[in-house]
Design an enzyme around this catalytic site. Structure first.
Site, mmCIF file in Angstrom:
data_model
loop_
_atom_site.group_PDB
_atom_site.id
_atom_site.type_symbol
_atom_site.label_atom_id
_atom_site.label_comp_id
_atom_site.label_asym_id
_atom_site.label_seq_id
_atom_site.Cartn_x
_atom_site.Cartn_y
_atom_site.Cartn_z
ATOM 1 N N SER A 28 -8.593 72.693 14.991
ATOM 2 C CA SER A 28 -7.162 72.659 15.287
ATOM 3 C C SER A 28 -6.944 72.065 16.672
ATOM 4 O O SER A 28 -7.347 70.940 16.934
ATOM 5 C CB SER A 28 -6.571 74.067 15.155
ATOM 6 N N THR A 29 -6.336 72.827 17.586
ATOM 7 C CA THR A 29 -6.000 72.320 18.916
ATOM 8 C C THR A 29 -7.233 71.748 19.615
ATOM 9 O O THR A 29 -8.260 72.411 19.709
ATOM 10 C CB THR A 29 -5.407 73.444 19.780
ATOM 11 N N MET B 284 -6.549 77.293 17.932
ATOM 12 C CA MET B 284 -5.875 78.583 18.048
ATOM 13 C C MET B 284 -6.073 79.392 16.768
ATOM 14 O O MET B 284 -6.245 78.837 15.693
ATOM 15 C CB MET B 284 -4.374 78.388 18.265
ATOM 16 N N ASP C 33 -8.139 80.618 11.611
ATOM 17 C CA ASP C 33 -8.214 79.939 10.322
ATOM 18 C C ASP C 33 -9.657 79.576 9.983
ATOM 19 O O ASP C 33 -10.322 78.864 10.722
ATOM 20 C CB ASP C 33 -7.346 78.674 10.335
#
Length: 377
Positions: free
Chosen positions: A184-185, A305, A308
């Site tokens: 992600s990020t 973040m 997941d």
């Protein structure tokens, strides 16, 4: 303690909306700037903790401003970009320059629906406050130039971190397996460090779920394809999972592993709202467990973040598969990999620049204990 946030946008309406969105947080002190030059002046005076930066501005555009920030006043920057192909290209350039993350405007340059993204903007700014800035690492592919294409359109394994020891015929005879990557990020820069280090004849297909809008993932896949020895493309229709390929899940949807006529395929399917992030890493990994023996799965949890994919990857680990969590020293945001480690689900905890070599070793049949950076979870 108040965190100073500087919002930079040439639209007075956008500055107003973004400021109101951030001022929902009691610990945010929000300031605004109208263009890149104004932003640089205010950074000198205010020393903000995080900057949100529009890309398309007069006087000094966002990319030029970002290059000055990273050179003169390094700090976390979240880009605010148009949800278009042109906006995607500029966003990836911004991430390469050092931006931590981006927020896509739903309606173009002046977005009347931007307030719908209040929670996402706040989450990204908070992640930026915790993010670590690390220098761009050159892969061998970047140092030596783009890999040459050979017969069949494949690239030579010039950018591999190590020579391969098995022939393509031996790999073709191996039992089916797949590498699953969740990120992600901070993901685009991290993937651009890892995937170009895999050889063109890497023996397993690679499937990536990167949290990203739908209009960005095709552009990102094309960008990676130019950098990698592997062939890289976005998952469209039913896509056979074959060695020597890396597939990027389409944004604003989910990707699942299935079988068609006995062959492993990746399918792009509508996003399941039971999952918080999309493309869902959790859903991707659990679908793979339904169709691939766990011992033939390698799951990698990279920067991001939240959590997941952590539970599903921990399940892979418990059932005999191999897993990697990116270490805190290189993760831009140590959320997703930390969750996997805390669940006891990491076979190895590695910095980003060692992950490709570990994947090659495991794909060639070494046990987790033989692989580099053996389990530290």
């Amino acid at each position: 303690m108040k965190h100073k946030i500087l919002v930079v946008d040439d639209s007075a309406l956008m500055r107003k909306y973004l400021r109101q969105m951030l001022e929902t947080q009691d610990d945010f002190e929000v300031h605004t700037a109208r263009d890149g030059e104004d932003a640089l002046r205010q950074i000198r005076e205010l020393d903000p903790d995080v900057v949100t930066l529009d890309i398309n501005m007069p006087v000094m555009d966002g990319l030029t401003c970002l290059s000055h920030i990273m050179t003169e006043f390094p700090r976390p920057v979240v880009m605010v970009s148009s949800l278009t192909e042109k906006g995607a290209l500029a966003t990836f350039e911004a991430l390469e320059l050092g931006a931590v993350d981006y927020l896509p405007k739903p309606d173009g340059t002046v977005s009347l629906r931007i307030k719908d993204l209040t929670d996402e903007l706040v989450a990204k700014v908070r992640a930026a406050l915790r993010a670590k800035r690390r220098p761009r690492r050159k892969t061998r592919a970047r140092e030596e130039g783009l890999p040459k294409r050979s017969v069949g359109g494949r690239a030579s394994p010039k950018s591999s971190t190590r020579p391969s020891t098995a022939s393509p015929a031996e790999w073709a005879a191996a039992e089916e397996g797949v590498v699953l990557i969740g990120v992600s990020t901070g993901g685009p820069r991290t993937l651009e460090e890892i995937l170009p280090e895999l050889p063109a004849d890497f023996p397993l297909p690679v499937l990536v779920a990167q949290h990203m809008p739908g209009k960005f993932t095709r552009v990102f896949a094309e960008r990676l394809n130019r950098q990698c020895a592997l062939r890289v493309a976005e998952v469209g229709g039913p896509t056979p999972l074959e060695p020597g390929t890396a597939w990027i899940a389409r944004g604003d949807a989910d990707v699942v592993v299935s079988r068609r006529k006995g062959r492993l395929v990746a399918l792009s399917v509508p996003a399941d709202e039971r999952f918080l992030w999309h493309p869902s890493v959790e859903r991707m990994v659990r679908s793979a467990l339904d169709h691939v023996p766990p011992e033939r799965l390698i799951a990698v949890e990279l920067t991001g973040m939240g959590n997941d994919g952590a539970e599903a990857m921990a399940e892979v680990h418990r059932r005999g598969g191999r897993t990697v969590a990116e270490s805190e020293e290189t993760a831009v945001v140590f959320g997703m990999p930390r969750e996997l480690i805390e669940l006891g689900g990491a076979s190895a905890v590695l910095p980003a620049d060692q992950i490709a070599e570990q994947l090659v070793e495991w794909a060639l049949g070494q046990s987790p204990a033989e692989g580099r950076g053996a389990a530290r979870a």
